[in-house]
Design a protein around this motif. Sequence first.
Motif, PDB file in Angstrom:
ATOM      1  N   GLY A   1      -3.479   7.520  18.324  1.00  0.00           N
ATOM      2  CA  GLY A   1      -2.607   8.548  18.082  1.00  0.00           C
ATOM      3  C   GLY A   1      -1.491   7.567  18.008  1.00  0.00           C
ATOM      4  N   THR A   2      -0.822   6.114  18.198  1.00  0.00           N
ATOM      5  CA  THR A   2       0.380   5.733  18.204  1.00  0.00           C
ATOM      6  C   THR A   2       0.185   4.657  16.928  1.00  0.00           C
ATOM      7  N   GLY A   3      -1.073   3.945  16.370  1.00  0.00           N
ATOM      8  CA  GLY A   3      -1.072   3.458  15.106  1.00  0.00           C
ATOM      9  C   GLY A   3      -0.953   2.196  15.918  1.00  0.00           C
ATOM     10  N   GLN A   4      -0.888   1.628  16.842  1.00  0.00           N
ATOM     11  CA  GLN A   4      -0.642   0.471  17.967  1.00  0.00           C
ATOM     12  C   GLN A   4      -1.477  -0.533  17.575  1.00  0.00           C
ATOM     13  N   CYS A   5      -1.780  -1.459  18.152  1.00  0.00           N
ATOM     14  CA  CYS A   5      -2.534  -2.573  18.381  1.00  0.00           C
ATOM     15  C   CYS A   5      -1.913  -2.969  19.479  1.00  0.00           C
ATOM     16  N   VAL A   6      -3.100  -2.617  20.692  1.00  0.00           N
ATOM     17  CA  VAL A   6      -2.962  -4.024  22.169  1.00  0.00           C
ATOM     18  C   VAL A   6      -3.736  -4.039  22.000  1.00  0.00           C
TER      19      VAL A   6
ATOM     20  N   LEU B   1       0.810  -0.942   0.193  1.00  0.00           N
ATOM     21  CA  LEU B   1       0.015   0.144  -0.059  1.00  0.00           C
ATOM     22  C   LEU B   1       0.905   1.282  -0.105  1.00  0.00           C
ATOM     23  N   THR B   2       0.187   2.171  -0.350  1.00  0.00           N
ATOM     24  CA  THR B   2       1.297   3.248  -1.049  1.00  0.00           C
ATOM     25  C   THR B   2       1.357   4.781  -0.037  1.00  0.00           C
ATOM     26  N   ASN B   3      -0.303   4.741   0.448  1.00  0.00           N
ATOM     27  CA  ASN B   3      -0.992   5.731   0.595  1.00  0.00           C
ATOM     28  C   ASN B   3      -1.209   4.979   2.401  1.00  0.00           C
ATOM     29  N   ALA B   4       0.083   6.477   3.392  1.00  0.00           N
ATOM     30  CA  ALA B   4      -0.540   5.882   4.848  1.00  0.00           C
ATOM     31  C   ALA B   4      -1.563   5.298   5.453  1.00  0.00           C
ATOM     32  N   ALA B   5      -2.810   6.913   4.760  1.00  0.00           N
ATOM     33  CA  ALA B   5      -4.013   6.492   5.243  1.00  0.00           C
ATOM     34  C   ALA B   5      -4.734   5.447   4.832  1.00  0.00           C
ATOM     35  N   ASP B   6      -3.501   5.078   3.824  1.00  0.00           N
ATOM     36  CA  ASP B   6      -4.971   2.829   3.637  1.00  0.00           C
ATOM     37  C   ASP B   6      -4.406   2.023   4.828  1.00  0.00           C
ATOM     38  N   ARG B   7      -3.063   2.168   4.404  1.00  0.00           N
ATOM     39  CA  ARG B   7      -1.728   1.493   5.819  1.00  0.00           C
ATOM     40  C   ARG B   7      -2.991   1.812   7.363  1.00  0.00           C
ATOM     41  N   ALA B   8      -2.975   2.620   7.442  1.00  0.00           N
ATOM     42  CA  ALA B   8      -3.411   2.568   9.064  1.00  0.00           C
ATOM     43  C   ALA B   8      -4.979   2.555   8.602  1.00  0.00           C
ATOM     44  N   ARG B   9      -5.884   2.503   7.620  1.00  0.00           N
ATOM     45  CA  ARG B   9      -7.261   1.539   7.772  1.00  0.00           C
ATOM     46  C   ARG B   9      -7.415   0.741   8.241  1.00  0.00           C
ATOM     47  N   VAL B  10      -6.324  -0.600   6.775  1.00  0.00           N
ATOM     48  CA  VAL B  10      -6.543  -2.358   7.128  1.00  0.00           C
ATOM     49  C   VAL B  10      -5.623  -2.620   8.133  1.00  0.00           C
ATOM     50  N   ASN B  11      -4.547  -1.507   8.573  1.00  0.00           N
ATOM     51  CA  ASN B  11      -4.136  -2.685  10.398  1.00  0.00           C
ATOM     52  C   ASN B  11      -5.713  -2.045  11.648  1.00  0.00           C
ATOM     53  N   ARG B  12      -6.063  -1.500  10.902  1.00  0.00           N
ATOM     54  CA  ARG B  12      -6.656  -0.570  12.079  1.00  0.00           C
ATOM     55  C   ARG B  12      -8.153  -2.115  12.492  1.00  0.00           C
TER      56      ARG B  12
END
Length: 94
Positions: free
Chosen positions: A81-86, A57-68
């Motif tokens: 805020g941190t983009g972490q999964c806990v 994925l080239t877009n950081a927003a896309d990566r964040a959505r997929v990770n979320r």
Amino acid sequence: MFSRISLAAGAAAGGLVVFFAMQAVNAVWLLPVARYEGRAAERVEAQAATNKAIGELTNAADRARVNRRLCLERGWLYLNGTGQCVERATQPNG
């Protein structure tokens, strides 16, 4: 002394006994191990494919959505805020 029919019947009965004994052995000891190993390999393969797709994925927003989404599907908590999964804290029963 024995007729051919009785020899054939005995051989068939013996073959069935061996066949069913081997099926019982496979069902009790071998198959559960093979199923577990197959599932573990499948999980590793799926995780590697997911990580590769996320990396492409080239877009950081896309990566964040997929990770979320992946984090929430696991039942964990995604920190924006941190983009972490806990892992979620367990709540006391009562």
